[in-house]
Design a protein around this motif. Sequence first.
Motif, mmCIF file in Angstrom:
data_model
loop_
_atom_site.group_PDB
_atom_site.id
_atom_site.type_symbol
_atom_site.label_atom_id
_atom_site.label_comp_id
_atom_site.label_asym_id
_atom_site.label_seq_id
_atom_site.Cartn_x
_atom_site.Cartn_y
_atom_site.Cartn_z
ATOM 1 N N ALA A 1 1.697 11.227 9.258
ATOM 2 C CA ALA A 1 1.798 10.065 8.376
ATOM 3 C C ALA A 1 1.903 10.536 6.934
ATOM 4 C CB ALA A 1 0.573 9.169 8.547
ATOM 5 N N GLN B 1 -0.141 7.424 1.115
ATOM 6 C CA GLN B 1 0.419 6.458 0.182
ATOM 7 C C GLN B 1 -0.654 5.953 -0.770
ATOM 8 O OE1 GLN B 1 3.040 3.526 2.127
ATOM 9 N NE2 GLN B 1 2.693 4.675 4.021
ATOM 10 N N VAL C 1 -0.722 4.718 6.976
ATOM 11 C CA VAL C 1 -0.375 3.584 7.830
ATOM 12 C C VAL C 1 -0.305 4.072 9.276
ATOM 13 C CG1 VAL C 1 1.410 1.888 8.366
ATOM 14 C CG2 VAL C 1 0.871 2.420 5.980
ATOM 15 N N PRO D 1 1.032 2.685 12.911
ATOM 16 C CA PRO D 1 1.770 1.620 13.584
ATOM 17 C C PRO D 1 0.936 0.972 14.701
ATOM 18 C CG PRO D 1 3.126 3.596 13.362
ATOM 19 C CD PRO D 1 1.721 3.970 12.989
ATOM 20 N N SER D 2 1.013 -0.339 14.789
ATOM 21 C CA SER D 2 0.246 -1.082 15.805
ATOM 22 C C SER D 2 0.535 -0.598 17.221
ATOM 23 C CB SER D 2 0.534 -2.579 15.710
ATOM 24 O OG SER D 2 0.019 -3.095 14.516
ATOM 25 N N ARG E 1 -6.586 -3.830 9.932
ATOM 26 C CA ARG E 1 -5.305 -4.476 10.225
ATOM 27 C C ARG E 1 -4.622 -4.858 8.922
ATOM 28 N NH1 ARG E 1 -2.843 -6.943 14.497
ATOM 29 N NH2 ARG E 1 -4.705 -6.880 15.784
ATOM 30 N N TRP E 2 -3.334 -4.489 8.823
ATOM 31 C CA TRP E 2 -2.526 -4.862 7.669
ATOM 32 C C TRP E 2 -1.716 -6.100 8.029
ATOM 33 C CZ3 TRP E 2 -0.016 -0.691 4.198
ATOM 34 C CH2 TRP E 2 0.634 -1.281 3.123
ATOM 35 N N ARG F 1 1.211 -3.137 11.627
ATOM 36 C CA ARG F 1 0.574 -1.983 10.999
ATOM 37 C C ARG F 1 -0.928 -2.153 10.829
ATOM 38 N NH1 ARG F 1 3.952 -2.309 5.550
ATOM 39 N NH2 ARG F 1 3.306 -4.445 5.882
ATOM 40 N N TRP F 2 -1.595 -1.006 10.867
ATOM 41 C CA TRP F 2 -2.996 -0.849 10.496
ATOM 42 C C TRP F 2 -3.009 0.211 9.404
ATOM 43 C CZ3 TRP F 2 -7.168 -3.168 13.288
ATOM 44 C CH2 TRP F 2 -6.773 -3.909 14.386
ATOM 45 N N PHE F 3 -4.132 0.354 8.692
ATOM 46 C CA PHE F 3 -4.217 1.419 7.705
ATOM 47 C C PHE F 3 -5.632 1.979 7.650
ATOM 48 C CE2 PHE F 3 -5.499 -2.246 5.242
ATOM 49 C CZ PHE F 3 -6.413 -1.778 4.321
ATOM 50 N N GLN G 1 -8.041 4.030 4.769
ATOM 51 C CA GLN G 1 -8.187 4.542 3.411
ATOM 52 C C GLN G 1 -8.621 6.007 3.464
ATOM 53 O OE1 GLN G 1 -10.894 1.927 1.341
ATOM 54 N NE2 GLN G 1 -9.278 0.444 0.917
#
Length: 106
Positions: free
Chosen positions: A15, A18, A29, A31-32, A62-63, A67-69, A71
């Motif tokens: 990944a 970002q 990120v 991907p789901s 969950r974004w 997508r999920w993210f 930190q």
Amino acid sequence: MAKKKTVKTSLGLMAKIQRKDSKLPRFIVVPSMLVNDWGVEENTTIEGQLNGVELGRRSLKRWDDQRWFIQIPEPICKKANVDTGDMVTITINVAEIQGVADRVGS
């Protein structure tokens, strides 16, 4: 036939780190489609590694539907010697609390 992931299954991906603003934390990120088989439907505690550096307990958030993210705080970036825009290898799995996978049914 693909093996179904379980909450014990580790997930590995490459990944890009970002950051939307220099005042905000960096993130990656996920991907789901990679976590769908875990049955995760809400923010979930995960553990893992980023380029071999322990993440500790982090939140998979969950974004949107695709997508999920996660930190990635500054101390982890420094320890892993990575910065915004770098491609990283990350391995995650659902964290366990008192012997039961966090927020995911078995």
